[in-house]
Design a protein around this motif. Structure first.
Motif, PDB file in Angstrom:
ATOM      1  N   ALA A 128      -9.564 -85.066 -60.698  1.00 58.95           N
ATOM      2  CA  ALA A 128     -10.916 -85.076 -61.260  1.00 58.95           C
ATOM      3  C   ALA A 128     -10.938 -86.000 -62.461  1.00 58.95           C
ATOM      4  O   ALA A 128     -11.170 -85.590 -63.603  1.00 58.95           O
ATOM      5  CB  ALA A 128     -11.334 -83.663 -61.649  1.00 58.95           C
ATOM      6  N   ARG A 129     -10.687 -87.271 -62.181  1.00 60.87           N
ATOM      7  CA  ARG A 129     -10.652 -88.312 -63.205  1.00 60.87           C
ATOM      8  C   ARG A 129     -11.484 -89.484 -62.696  1.00 60.87           C
ATOM      9  O   ARG A 129     -11.596 -89.707 -61.490  1.00 60.87           O
ATOM     10  CB  ARG A 129      -9.219 -88.783 -63.462  1.00 60.87           C
ATOM     11  N   SER A 130     -12.048 -90.250 -63.602  1.00 60.68           N
ATOM     12  CA  SER A 130     -12.840 -91.403 -63.186  1.00 60.68           C
ATOM     13  C   SER A 130     -11.937 -92.514 -62.660  1.00 60.68           C
ATOM     14  O   SER A 130     -10.716 -92.520 -62.894  1.00 60.68           O
ATOM     15  CB  SER A 130     -13.676 -91.929 -64.353  1.00 60.68           C
ATOM     16  N   HIS A 131     -12.555 -93.430 -61.971  1.00 60.00           N
ATOM     17  CA  HIS A 131     -11.835 -94.587 -61.438  1.00 60.00           C
ATOM     18  C   HIS A 131     -11.103 -95.334 -62.547  1.00 60.00           C
ATOM     19  O   HIS A 131      -9.940 -95.741 -62.362  1.00 60.00           O
ATOM     20  CB  HIS A 131     -12.838 -95.510 -60.740  1.00 60.00           C
ATOM     21  N   MET A 132     -11.731 -95.518 -63.679  1.00 57.74           N
ATOM     22  CA  MET A 132     -11.122 -96.261 -64.780  1.00 57.74           C
ATOM     23  C   MET A 132     -10.065 -95.430 -65.497  1.00 57.74           C
ATOM     24  O   MET A 132      -9.030 -95.962 -65.930  1.00 57.74           O
ATOM     25  CB  MET A 132     -12.192 -96.729 -65.754  1.00 57.74           C
ATOM     26  N   GLN A 133     -10.276 -94.144 -65.630  1.00 58.09           N
ATOM     27  CA  GLN A 133      -9.285 -93.296 -66.289  1.00 58.09           C
ATOM     28  C   GLN A 133      -7.968 -93.284 -65.540  1.00 58.09           C
ATOM     29  O   GLN A 133      -6.885 -93.312 -66.150  1.00 58.09           O
ATOM     30  CB  GLN A 133      -9.821 -91.863 -66.417  1.00 58.09           C
ATOM     31  N   ILE A 134      -8.035 -93.242 -64.219  1.00 58.86           N
ATOM     32  CA  ILE A 134      -6.820 -93.182 -63.415  1.00 58.86           C
ATOM     33  C   ILE A 134      -5.939 -94.395 -63.664  1.00 58.86           C
ATOM     34  O   ILE A 134      -4.714 -94.322 -63.525  1.00 58.86           O
ATOM     35  CB  ILE A 134      -7.178 -93.022 -61.925  1.00 58.86           C
ATOM     36  N   ASN A 135      -6.525 -95.502 -64.064  1.00 61.70           N
ATOM     37  CA  ASN A 135      -5.747 -96.687 -64.418  1.00 61.70           C
ATOM     38  C   ASN A 135      -5.376 -96.699 -65.894  1.00 61.70           C
ATOM     39  O   ASN A 135      -4.199 -96.781 -66.256  1.00 61.70           O
ATOM     40  CB  ASN A 135      -6.542 -97.950 -64.085  1.00 61.70           C
ATOM     41  N   ALA A 136      -6.381 -96.585 -66.752  1.00 62.84           N
ATOM     42  CA  ALA A 136      -6.182 -96.832 -68.182  1.00 62.84           C
ATOM     43  C   ALA A 136      -5.293 -95.803 -68.855  1.00 62.84           C
ATOM     44  O   ALA A 136      -4.646 -96.105 -69.864  1.00 62.84           O
ATOM     45  CB  ALA A 136      -7.541 -96.881 -68.892  1.00 62.84           C
ATOM     46  N   GLU A 137      -5.211 -94.598 -68.288  1.00 59.53           N
ATOM     47  CA  GLU A 137      -4.483 -93.539 -68.976  1.00 59.53           C
ATOM     48  C   GLU A 137      -3.149 -93.190 -68.321  1.00 59.53           C
ATOM     49  O   GLU A 137      -2.519 -92.192 -68.679  1.00 59.53           O
ATOM     50  CB  GLU A 137      -5.384 -92.308 -69.093  1.00 59.53           C
ATOM     51  N   VAL A 138      -2.713 -94.000 -67.381  1.00 56.29           N
ATOM     52  CA  VAL A 138      -1.367 -93.819 -66.843  1.00 56.29           C
ATOM     53  C   VAL A 138      -0.359 -94.157 -67.939  1.00 56.29           C
ATOM     54  O   VAL A 138      -0.425 -95.219 -68.556  1.00 56.29           O
ATOM     55  CB  VAL A 138      -1.132 -94.712 -65.613  1.00 56.29           C
ATOM     56  N   GLY A 139       0.540 -93.241 -68.180  1.00 56.44           N
ATOM     57  CA  GLY A 139       1.502 -93.395 -69.268  1.00 56.44           C
ATOM     58  C   GLY A 139       1.218 -92.461 -70.421  1.00 56.44           C
ATOM     59  O   GLY A 139       2.088 -92.216 -71.263  1.00 56.44           O
TER      60      GLY A 139
END
Length: 342
Positions: free
Chosen positions: A312-323
């Protein structure tokens, strides 16, 4: 011409293709493609080969592979002609390392402080196949810091974009970059056999296509790698995507002709067990998880190892918040541990 070709014996068609290709083996591999796209092309002088190359995205895998054997296709580079390695000290960052002749064919290398046969995370950015950059904040951080702290080399790669390069050529660019990384990993303290591919959005589609289409990796000289992480791609099944309601960006990437969709579709190109894959999808998007579930089911049917993780994460969150300290990072770490990384 069409009526003549339709009446040709197998031997007669073989003569035409042999003359067109100087005996390259196109007879067996490309006879159907020839009849579909190049019946009106006069054989000789390489004209049939040139015609087939214009329809690269629509050709069968066997025909594409044979064309690559004849000579380089846009985006293909033989392993022996890759640029020379660039060495660097532990803890440093190498920027704009060229893996090809085009200005877009560059990558950045983030080396940890104590690399020792280090695993390598190879990142392909997203951007709808027409924009994006390897150095963007949401592409690099906190990913690079996170994995460097764990003595893993982090690679972020650029590739040619639309309209200069179609998705199939973009995948070939990334395969070339992977081959470069594997060929020169030891100069950075890395292990060429311990590579994990990761991509977001369009980048997730491209690394998935490389993973399932053996011809793309083989033509670039890519050696076996450990696994692939796809971060929220809705384009695993391109024909299904294009036949449903979709954003205009997909028309720009894949065109409006159904004949070419299967060639750039990971789902359609998946014909044998791939390396282990992790498919992370956003439940906030309409089609992302449906696409991932179809892909995962087919991988499982072929005996492959696959993990699907709806978040339940946005498309951009799944990328930007990895790590960062979150569920997607934990999911990726768990997957990496199954591959012997971490």
């Amino acid at each position: 011409m069409r009526s003549v070709v339709a009446g040709l014996t197998v031997w007669g068609l073989s003569v035409l293709l042999y003359a067109a290709s100087d005996g390259s083996g196109l007879v067996q591999a490309c006879s159907a493609d020839y009849q579909s796209f190049c019946q009106d092309v006069k054989p000789g002088g390489g004209r049939v080969v040139a015609c087939l190359r214009k329809h690269l995205a629509e050709l069968t895998n066997s025909c594409r592979d044979t064309l690559r054997d004849i000579g380089p296709i846009t985006g293909d580079t033989p392993r022996q002609s890759l640029p020379a390695p660039v060495s660097a000290a532990p803890g440093s960052v190498l920027r704009d390392v060229s893996y090809g002749a085009d200005p877009a064919q560059k990558l950045d290398v983030y080396i940890p402080d104590h690399p020792d046969h280090a695993a390598i995370m190879f990142m392909a950015h997203g951007g709808g196949w027409e924009f994006g950059d390897k150095g963007a904040q949401n592409v690099v951080e906190p990913k690079a810091s996170y994995w460097r702290a764990r003595q893993v080399i982090f690679i972020s790669a650029n590739y040619r974009m639309l309209p200069q390069a179609a998705p199939v050529d973009q995948a070939a660019d990334l395969a070339r970059a992977i081959a470069y990384v594997q060929a020169h990993a030891q100069a950075w303290g890395g292990d060429p056999a311990r590579v994990v591919l990761m991509g977001h959005s369009a980048g997730a589609h491209l690394v998935s296509l490389i993973t399932v289409d053996e011809g793309i990796a083989r033509s670039a000289g890519v050696q076996p790698w450990l696994g692939t992480v796809a971060l929220d791609s809705a384009a695993m099944d391109v024909p299904a995507l294009m036949q449903s309601r979709h954003l205009p960006l997909y028309d720009r990437a894949f065109g409006k002709d159904p004949a070419g969709w299967a060639a750039v579709s990971p789902y359609q190109q998946l014909k044998a067990r791939p390396v282990p894959m992790l498919l992370i999808c956003s439940t906030e998007r309409a089609t992302s998880c449906d696409s991932a579930e179809r892909m995962a089911a087919k991988i499982a049917q072929l005996g492959g190892k696959v993990t699907i993780k709806p978040l339940a994460r946005s498309h951009m969150q799944i990328n930007a918040e990895v790590g960062a300290d979150n569920e997607e990072t934990t999911t990726i770490d768990t997957f990496l541990h199954t591959l012997g990384v971490g």
